[in-house]
Write an enzyme that holds these catalytic residues in place. Structure first.
Site, PDB file in Angstrom:
ATOM      1  N   LYS A  54       0.803  -1.222   0.000  1.00  0.00           N
ATOM      2  CA  LYS A  54       0.000   0.000   0.000  1.00  0.00           C
ATOM      3  C   LYS A  54       0.838   1.276   0.000  1.00  0.00           C
ATOM      4  CE  LYS A  54      -4.013  -2.113   0.130  1.00  0.00           C
ATOM      5  NZ  LYS A  54      -5.002  -2.036  -0.963  1.00  0.00           N
ATOM      6  N   SER A 285      -3.343 -11.751   5.140  1.00  0.00           N
ATOM      7  CA  SER A 285      -3.786 -11.681   3.744  1.00  0.00           C
ATOM      8  C   SER A 285      -2.821 -12.429   2.833  1.00  0.00           C
ATOM      9  CB  SER A 285      -3.930 -10.227   3.289  1.00  0.00           C
ATOM     10  OG  SER A 285      -2.691  -9.536   3.364  1.00  0.00           O
TER      11      SER A 285
END
Length: 467
Positions: A54, A285
Site C-alpha cells: 500500500k 492476507s
C-alpha cells in the site's frame, strides 16, 4: 551540532528520500512448498519502507492530489483503512508535512495502530461488524470526518483512480521484467481492487493470455460474485486487508475466471507455514493469497509460472498470526481435546505456556511478567514445579503501595498460600461458581498445576461453541 526539527518538513521543501525506496521490490521463488508441476514466485511487497504494497498507492494518491490542487500545504489526509493503506498514506503524508486522520476497523492488529500513532497519525477505531450505510462503518465515518474538517482531503482508495494506476505503472511492469516476460497466472486478493485492476490493465496490453486468479477470505462476497455473478450475503472474517461486503467501484473483476475461497484457519496457518519453510514473515492476507496460489498450482496439469504477493510484513501480526494464545482463543489453532476444564485454559502448563514466578523472585519481576503477558495474576511454583501459591495484582498493590521499596522483596512476602483449586473434572458449574466469587479458577491435581481459567477464558469457550 544542529538538531533535526521534530516537526515534518514543509510540503514544498523537496522530495523526502524515503519515498524513492517505494517499489522495485524483489521477486523470489518458493522452493519448499508442493507446487505441483508449477513454479510459484512471490513479490516481496513487505520490503517497501512502510512495510506493505500500500506504500505504492499512498504515494500515487497523494502526489496526484497535489498535482490537482486538492491537497494543499497544511492540509489533512483522511482515509478509511484496514491498516496498510493508512500506513502508506501516513508515511508519505508525514514526510511531506501533512496531517493524517485515519478510521480503522476494530479487528486491526495492535502493531498497525501503534505504528500509525508513531508516525503521528490521528487514529479513530470503529466497528468491524457493520456494513455500508451504518454511521459506524469505517468508510462512512471517514467521509463524514472529511466533510466536517476544513482543509482536509479524503483519499478514498475505493474510488480513487490513482490507486489502480499505481499498480499499472509500477507493480505490473516490475513483475513483467522480473519474470523475463514469462508469467502465466497472477493470484490477487481484493480489498479496494486497485492491485487487481492495475495489473489486469497492464497485462491486457503486454500479454492478454496471463490468467488472473482471485484469493478471497471466507465470508467475503467477491469469490461468490465471480462464480455466480450475484452479490450474496457477507459474513465475517479475521483476515485483514482483503475481502469485502460489496463490489468496489474500481475493482475490474471481468476476466477473472477462477476464485478460491480460503477460510481464516487456512489463511493463518499458511502464513505461519511460510515463515517456517521459507523464512518469510507475512500477514494474514498473504496467507490467503498463498493458500489460493498453492491450490491453483496443484490443480494444473501443465507447467505454469505463477506469481502472488507477500502483501505486508509479519512483524505487524506478532500479537495475532504468530501468537499461539491468540490463535487458540480465536479457534484458529487446535490442540487435543481432553473433555474437562483443561480445554478452557488458554495458557496450559502442559504446553509450556504458563507464565509463573517462584517464591524467591522479586515482586518487581512478578509485576514485569504480569505487564509483559497482559495478565493480572501469576501462579507461584516451587523449585520442583509444584503449586506454592498465587499472586494477583491486588496482593501486589496492597503490599507495595505504602513503600515502593517493597518491590525488591520476594514474592513469598505477598503471595496467597491458601489457594482454592479445581480438579480438571470439576465441571462448568463448579467453575462458574468460582468465577462468580471474583476468583480466578486454578485448575490442578493436588500440587500439579494445569493452568488458570479467567472469566475471559470462559467467555471465549462459550463464543467458540456458539460459532
Amino acid at each position: 551540532m544542529p538538531t533535526r526539527p521534530e516537526t515534518p518538513a514543509d510540503p514544498g521543501a523537496g522530495r523526502p528520500a524515503v519515498l524513492d525506496l517505494i517499489g522495485n521490490t524483489p521477486l523470489v521463488e518458493l522452493t519448499r512448498f508442493d507446487t505441483g508441476c508449477c513454479r510459484l514466485f512471490v513479490k516481496l511487497e513487505s520490503q517497501n519502507p512502510g512495510g506493505s504494497i500500500k506504500d505504492r498507492i499512498g504515494l500515487a494518491m497523494i502526489e496526484q492530489a497535489e498535482r490537482e490542487g486538492r491537497l494543499q500545504p497544511g492540509g489533512t489526509v483522511i482515509e478509511a483503512t484496514a491498516g496498510n493503506t493508512g500506513l502508506g498514506l501516513a508515511l508519505v503524508a508525514r514526510a511531506k508535512g501533512y496531517r493524517v486522520c485515519l478510521v480503522v476497523p476494530d479487528k486491526m492488529s495492535a502493531e498497525k495502530v501503534l505504528h500509525l500513532k508513531a508516525l503521528g497519525a490521528e487514529v479513530h477505531i470503529t466497528r468491524s461488524d457493520v456494513g455500508k450505510g451504518h454511521p459506524a462503518y469505517y468508510q462512512d465515518m471517514a467521509a463524514r470526518l472529511a466533510a466536517e474538517r476544513p482543509g482536509s482531503w479524503y483519499s478514498d482508495q475505493f474510488n480513487n483512480p490513482a490507486n489502480p494506476l499505481a499498480h499499472e505503472t509500477t507493480t505490473a511492469p516490475e513483475i513483467w521484467q522480473q519474470t523475463g516476460h514469462r508469467v502465466d497466472a497472477i493470484v490477487c486478493g481484493v480489498g479496494s481492487g486497485g492491485t487487481l485492476t492495475g495489473l489486469k490493465r497492464y497485462f491486457r496490453r503486454v500479454d492478454p493470455h496471463t490468467e488472473f486468479v482471485l484469493a478471497d477470505p471466507k465470508g467475503s462476497v467477491l469469490a461468490d460474485y465471480i462464480d455466480t455473478g450475484r452479490v450474496g450475503q457477507a459474513g465475517s472474517w479475521a483476515v485483514e486487508g482483503i475481502g469485502e461486503d460489496f463490489i468496489p467501484s474500481i475493482a475490474e473483476l471481468d476476466g477473472v475466471r477462477q476464485a478460491y475461497t480460503i477460510d481464516d484457519e487456512e489463511s493463518f496457518s499458511t502464513a505461519r507455514e511460510l515463515l517456517k519453510r521459507e523464512g518469510i514473515a507475512s500477514g494474514s492476507s498473504t496467507g490467503t493469497l498463498l493458500a489460493a496460489a498453492l491450490r491453483y498450482c496443484r490443480a494444473q496439469r501443465e507447467p505454469r509460472r505463477v506469481v502472488t504477493f507477500v502483501c505486508d510484513t509479519g512483524t505487524r501480526y506478532l500479537s495475532k498470526v504468530y501468537n499461539d494464545a491468540w490463535m487458540f482463543d480465536q479457534g484458529l489453532l487446535h490442540r487435543p481435546v481432553v473433555g474437562d476444564l483443561r480445554d478452557l485454559i488458554s495458557r496450559r502448563m502442559e504446553d509450556g505456556a504458563v507464565v509463573s514466578v517462584t517464591p524467591d523472585d522479586t515482586l518487581l519481576s512478578a509485576f514485569q511478567r504480569m505487564r509483559a503477558a497482559d495478565i493480572s495474576q501469576l501462579p507461584v511454583l516451587d523449585e520442583r514445579g509444584r503449586l506454592a501459591g498465587l499472586l494477583d495484582e491486588s496482593d501486589l498493590l496492597l503490599h507495595v503501595q505504602g513503600d515502593a521499596a517493597r518491590f525488591r522483596e520476594p514474592v513469598r512476602t505477598a503471595m496467597n498460600t491458601e489457594v482454592e483449586t479445581l480438579a480438571p473434572g470439576a465441571g462448568l458449574a463448579a467453575l462458574t461458581t468460582t468465577l462468580r466469587r471474583g476468583m480466578v479458577a486454578v485448575v490442578a491435581d493436588g500440587e500439579r498445576l494445569h493452568g488458570l481459567i479467567t472469566r475471559f477464558d470462559l467467555l471465549n469457550h462459550l463464543r467458540r461453541h456458539l460459532a
